[in-house]
Design an enzyme around this catalytic site. Structure first.
Site, PDB file in Angstrom:
ATOM      1  N   ASP A  70       0.536 -25.387 -44.021  1.00 48.18           N
ATOM      2  CA  ASP A  70       1.387 -26.311 -43.073  1.00 48.18           C
ATOM      3  C   ASP A  70       2.337 -25.560 -42.054  1.00 48.18           C
ATOM      4  O   ASP A  70       3.089 -24.683 -42.623  1.00 48.18           O
ATOM      5  CB  ASP A  70       2.368 -27.148 -43.985  1.00 48.18           C
ATOM      6  CG  ASP A  70       1.518 -28.366 -44.121  1.00 48.18           C
ATOM      7  OD1 ASP A  70       0.390 -28.692 -43.837  1.00 48.18           O
ATOM      8  OD2 ASP A  70       1.956 -29.052 -45.300  1.00 48.18           O
ATOM      9  N   ASP A  76      -1.481 -26.555 -50.780  1.00 47.49           N
ATOM     10  CA  ASP A  76      -0.904 -26.710 -49.547  1.00 47.49           C
ATOM     11  C   ASP A  76       0.282 -25.174 -49.581  1.00 47.49           C
ATOM     12  O   ASP A  76       0.766 -24.983 -50.703  1.00 47.49           O
ATOM     13  CB  ASP A  76       0.116 -27.886 -49.453  1.00 47.49           C
ATOM     14  CG  ASP A  76      -0.523 -29.161 -49.125  1.00 47.49           C
ATOM     15  OD1 ASP A  76      -1.816 -28.991 -48.378  1.00 47.49           O
ATOM     16  OD2 ASP A  76      -0.547 -30.080 -49.649  1.00 47.49           O
ATOM     17  N   VAL A 101      16.009 -36.644 -48.933  1.00 45.25           N
ATOM     18  CA  VAL A 101      14.709 -36.371 -49.071  1.00 45.25           C
ATOM     19  C   VAL A 101      13.763 -37.514 -49.614  1.00 45.25           C
ATOM     20  O   VAL A 101      12.543 -37.212 -49.767  1.00 45.25           O
ATOM     21  CB  VAL A 101      14.494 -35.018 -49.916  1.00 45.25           C
ATOM     22  CG1 VAL A 101      15.319 -33.784 -49.581  1.00 45.25           C
ATOM     23  CG2 VAL A 101      14.970 -35.413 -51.361  1.00 45.25           C
ATOM     24  N   SER A 108       6.731 -24.676 -52.450  1.00 42.78           N
ATOM     25  CA  SER A 108       6.609 -24.536 -53.861  1.00 42.78           C
ATOM     26  C   SER A 108       6.022 -22.887 -54.036  1.00 42.78           C
ATOM     27  O   SER A 108       6.370 -22.628 -55.253  1.00 42.78           O
ATOM     28  CB  SER A 108       5.409 -25.528 -54.295  1.00 42.78           C
ATOM     29  OG  SER A 108       4.118 -25.657 -53.838  1.00 42.78           O
ATOM     30  N   GLN A 121      17.190 -23.783 -50.013  1.00 36.67           N
ATOM     31  CA  GLN A 121      16.384 -24.411 -51.162  1.00 36.67           C
ATOM     32  C   GLN A 121      15.842 -23.287 -52.112  1.00 36.67           C
ATOM     33  O   GLN A 121      15.877 -23.581 -53.259  1.00 36.67           O
ATOM     34  CB  GLN A 121      15.140 -25.063 -50.589  1.00 36.67           C
ATOM     35  CG  GLN A 121      15.321 -26.371 -49.926  1.00 36.67           C
ATOM     36  CD  GLN A 121      14.154 -26.963 -49.214  1.00 36.67           C
ATOM     37  OE1 GLN A 121      13.056 -26.247 -49.544  1.00 36.67           O
ATOM     38  NE2 GLN A 121      14.129 -28.290 -48.788  1.00 36.67           N
ATOM     39  N   ARG A 156      11.617 -41.712 -47.198  1.00 30.06           N
ATOM     40  CA  ARG A 156      10.319 -42.263 -46.972  1.00 30.06           C
ATOM     41  C   ARG A 156       9.628 -43.119 -48.064  1.00 30.06           C
ATOM     42  O   ARG A 156       8.625 -43.632 -48.311  1.00 30.06           O
ATOM     43  CB  ARG A 156       9.429 -41.207 -46.417  1.00 30.06           C
ATOM     44  CG  ARG A 156       9.784 -40.759 -45.125  1.00 30.06           C
ATOM     45  CD  ARG A 156       8.566 -39.742 -44.538  1.00 30.06           C
ATOM     46  NE  ARG A 156       9.170 -39.293 -43.508  1.00 30.06           N
ATOM     47  CZ  ARG A 156       8.185 -38.484 -42.625  1.00 30.06           C
ATOM     48  NH1 ARG A 156       7.021 -38.198 -43.172  1.00 30.06           N
ATOM     49  NH2 ARG A 156       8.814 -37.810 -41.396  1.00 30.06           N
ATOM     50  N   ARG A 195       6.073 -33.109 -38.642  1.00 26.11           N
ATOM     51  CA  ARG A 195       7.087 -31.930 -38.159  1.00 26.11           C
ATOM     52  C   ARG A 195       6.249 -30.597 -38.399  1.00 26.11           C
ATOM     53  O   ARG A 195       6.993 -29.684 -38.666  1.00 26.11           O
ATOM     54  CB  ARG A 195       8.096 -32.061 -39.472  1.00 26.11           C
ATOM     55  CG  ARG A 195       8.910 -33.386 -39.310  1.00 26.11           C
ATOM     56  CD  ARG A 195      10.347 -33.591 -39.906  1.00 26.11           C
ATOM     57  NE  ARG A 195      10.298 -32.661 -40.980  1.00 26.11           N
ATOM     58  CZ  ARG A 195      11.652 -32.496 -41.445  1.00 26.11           C
ATOM     59  NH1 ARG A 195      12.671 -33.185 -41.064  1.00 26.11           N
ATOM     60  NH2 ARG A 195      11.889 -31.694 -42.432  1.00 26.11           N
ATOM     61  N   GLN A 253       7.266 -20.408 -47.621  1.00 26.81           N
ATOM     62  CA  GLN A 253       8.173 -21.596 -48.056  1.00 26.81           C
ATOM     63  C   GLN A 253       7.492 -22.384 -48.568  1.00 26.81           C
ATOM     64  O   GLN A 253       6.203 -22.288 -48.875  1.00 26.81           O
ATOM     65  CB  GLN A 253       8.953 -21.935 -46.567  1.00 26.81           C
ATOM     66  CG  GLN A 253       9.961 -22.941 -47.363  1.00 26.81           C
ATOM     67  CD  GLN A 253      10.994 -22.664 -48.227  1.00 26.81           C
ATOM     68  OE1 GLN A 253      11.191 -21.319 -48.170  1.00 26.81           O
ATOM     69  NE2 GLN A 253      11.553 -23.308 -48.712  1.00 26.81           N
ATOM     70  N   TYR A 265       7.587 -31.950 -52.560  1.00 28.53           N
ATOM     71  CA  TYR A 265       9.107 -31.809 -52.901  1.00 28.53           C
ATOM     72  C   TYR A 265      10.228 -32.590 -53.052  1.00 28.53           C
ATOM     73  O   TYR A 265      10.973 -32.552 -53.819  1.00 28.53           O
ATOM     74  CB  TYR A 265       9.586 -31.153 -51.387  1.00 28.53           C
ATOM     75  CG  TYR A 265      11.178 -30.416 -51.712  1.00 28.53           C
ATOM     76  CD1 TYR A 265      11.396 -29.579 -52.571  1.00 28.53           C
ATOM     77  CD2 TYR A 265      12.060 -31.547 -50.960  1.00 28.53           C
ATOM     78  CE1 TYR A 265      12.732 -29.292 -52.552  1.00 28.53           C
ATOM     79  CE2 TYR A 265      13.480 -30.963 -51.292  1.00 28.53           C
ATOM     80  CZ  TYR A 265      13.570 -29.672 -51.973  1.00 28.53           C
ATOM     81  OH  TYR A 265      14.854 -29.353 -52.313  1.00 28.53           O
ATOM     82  N   ASP A 267       3.292 -23.713 -47.241  1.00 32.11           N
ATOM     83  CA  ASP A 267       4.167 -23.687 -46.083  1.00 32.11           C
ATOM     84  C   ASP A 267       4.569 -22.590 -45.539  1.00 32.11           C
ATOM     85  O   ASP A 267       5.018 -21.750 -46.146  1.00 32.11           O
ATOM     86  CB  ASP A 267       5.448 -24.778 -46.731  1.00 32.11           C
ATOM     87  CG  ASP A 267       4.995 -26.057 -47.097  1.00 32.11           C
ATOM     88  OD1 ASP A 267       4.157 -26.695 -46.694  1.00 32.11           O
ATOM     89  OD2 ASP A 267       6.071 -26.539 -48.087  1.00 32.11           O
ATOM     90  N   ASP A 301      11.109 -32.919 -34.931  1.00 34.52           N
ATOM     91  CA  ASP A 301      10.518 -34.253 -35.762  1.00 34.52           C
ATOM     92  C   ASP A 301       9.845 -35.174 -34.616  1.00 34.52           C
ATOM     93  O   ASP A 301      10.580 -35.883 -33.750  1.00 34.52           O
ATOM     94  CB  ASP A 301      11.694 -35.087 -36.420  1.00 34.52           C
ATOM     95  CG  ASP A 301      10.850 -35.889 -37.602  1.00 34.52           C
ATOM     96  OD1 ASP A 301       9.938 -36.546 -36.722  1.00 34.52           O
ATOM     97  OD2 ASP A 301      11.145 -36.086 -38.600  1.00 34.52           O
TER      98      ASP A 301
END
Length: 364
Positions: A123, A71, A285, A55, A192, A288, A111, A53, A232, A73, A178
């Site tokens: 990740d 990175d 999203v 990018s 996504q 933060r 997470r 998952q 993201y 995912d 989380d």
């Protein structure tokens, strides 16, 4: 008159994609992690599947700068029930596994777990399927998806279709622990992916390359920009602002920056952050991001939009290329000093007279 410079952008995009060494490291790391999870005696009874998952899967990844790791995912689907595990307990279940195989190479995040490899960082995102039926869907997805194909195949859509004719992303959201918030939340990575696939089709295959270009702009100008938005959240904002029907990467970059400038002008003036629900779930999203940081980022986008428009409407490559290089740095090709000859930057053609093609999302 506009000047899309397709051959320049093709060479630029080729030079900001992940390297062959990074792709090989991803494949090796992903394969070994899956094999270890499937054979772990404590985890395998609750392990459903693991799939790529982020990018790299959405074909929007760029090469890291300044020696940083890329990175990747990886979503791990389990049969955990949130009624039986708190987020902290759920993540703790994976610590003995990580201590055994990745001791000194992993760290726990809010997470996910970050696992450091030589050129990439994986990740590991722990999730729970909401039902046994959904677990079966994700298990089938893992078997049918070619997760190890880290190069983009422009002949294939980002989302494959199940044998029954229903898109495989039409499932319920996964649940993600989380630890920082102390509760389970919804996440829907396949929506996504499906959204990106559809958006890219509406942009004639240029959308994923617009995302790559603007992510690279963010990296080049990192010292002038606040720490967020990036990753993201930035890609999400690009998706909301990039118009459908663009005919080139250059056009997509210009119009996305301009739309961002106009759409969020009021938010920036008030030091506010817009609400941006994630694809498929009602999670902000941008939660933060600080309002003052968003205003600073917006100001830089406004300046970049003006420069991109000037480059796009330049009468010749000698005028346009230096402006694009101000935006994208030295990865963007130089124009020849005169009407002929080769570029002063080795490896680039003169970019004069040829049609030039930016393929719809290639890594190679």
């Amino acid at each position: 008159m506009t000047l899309p410079l397709p051959k320049y952008f093709a060479d630029f995009l080729n030079d900001i994609r992940p390297t062959p060494a990074q792709r090989a490291d991803m494949i090796e790391g992903h394969t070994r992690l899956r094999e270890r999870l499937e054979s772990d005696t404590q985890l395998k009874t609750g392990f459903v599947s693991m799939f790529l998952q982020g990018s790299y899967r959405r074909h929007t990844a760029v090469r890291p700068k300044d020696g940083k790791r890329a990175d990747v995912d990886l979503i791990v689907v389990t049969r955990m029930k949130e009624s039986e595990f708190t987020p902290t307990e759920a993540m703790a279940c994976f610590k003995p596994f990580l201590e055994k195989h990745y001791k000194g190479k992993y760290r726990q995040q809010g997470r996910s777990f970050g696992i450091e490899m030589s050129t990439v960082e994986m990740d590991l995102v722990i999730t729970a399927a909401p039902s046994e039926a959904e677990a079966g869907v994700y298990s089938s997805l893992s078997e049918s998806e070619d997760d190890l194909h880290f190069d983009e195949d422009e002949t294939q859509p980002l989302v494959k279709t199940a044998l029954d004719g229903l898109p495989q992303w039409k499932t319920e959201p996964l649940r993600i622990p989380d630890r920082d918030l102390g509760r389970w939340q919804d996440t829907h990575p396949l929506v996504q992916l499906s959204w990106t696939n559809q958006k890219n089709a509406r942009c004639s295959g240029h959308y994923v390359n617009v995302v790559k270009a603007l992510k690279w702009w963010r990296l080049v100008h990192a010292s002038e920009l606040p720490d967020r938005p990036k990753s993201y959240p930035l890609e999400h904002l690009i998706g909301d602002c990039c118009p459908d029907g663009i005919s080139s990467v250059a056009e997509g970059v210009v119009r996305t920056l301009e739309q961002f400038s106009q759409r969020y002008a009021f938010h920036a003036a008030c030091n506010q952050v817009p609400y941006a629900p994630d694809r498929g779930v009602d999670q902000n999203v941008l939660a933060r991001i600080d309002g003052k940081d968003f205003a600073k980022f917006h100001a830089q986008v406004v300046a970049a939009a003006k420069k991109a428009r000037k480059a796009f409407e330049s009468s010749d490559a000698q005028t346009a290329a230096p402006l694009w290089r101000e935006l994208f740095g030295d990865k963007f090709p130089r124009a020849p000093d005169t009407g002929g000859g080769s570029s002063s930057k080795g490896g680039f053609t003169s970019h004069e007279g040829g049609p030039g093609v930016v393929r719809s999302g290639r890594f190679a």
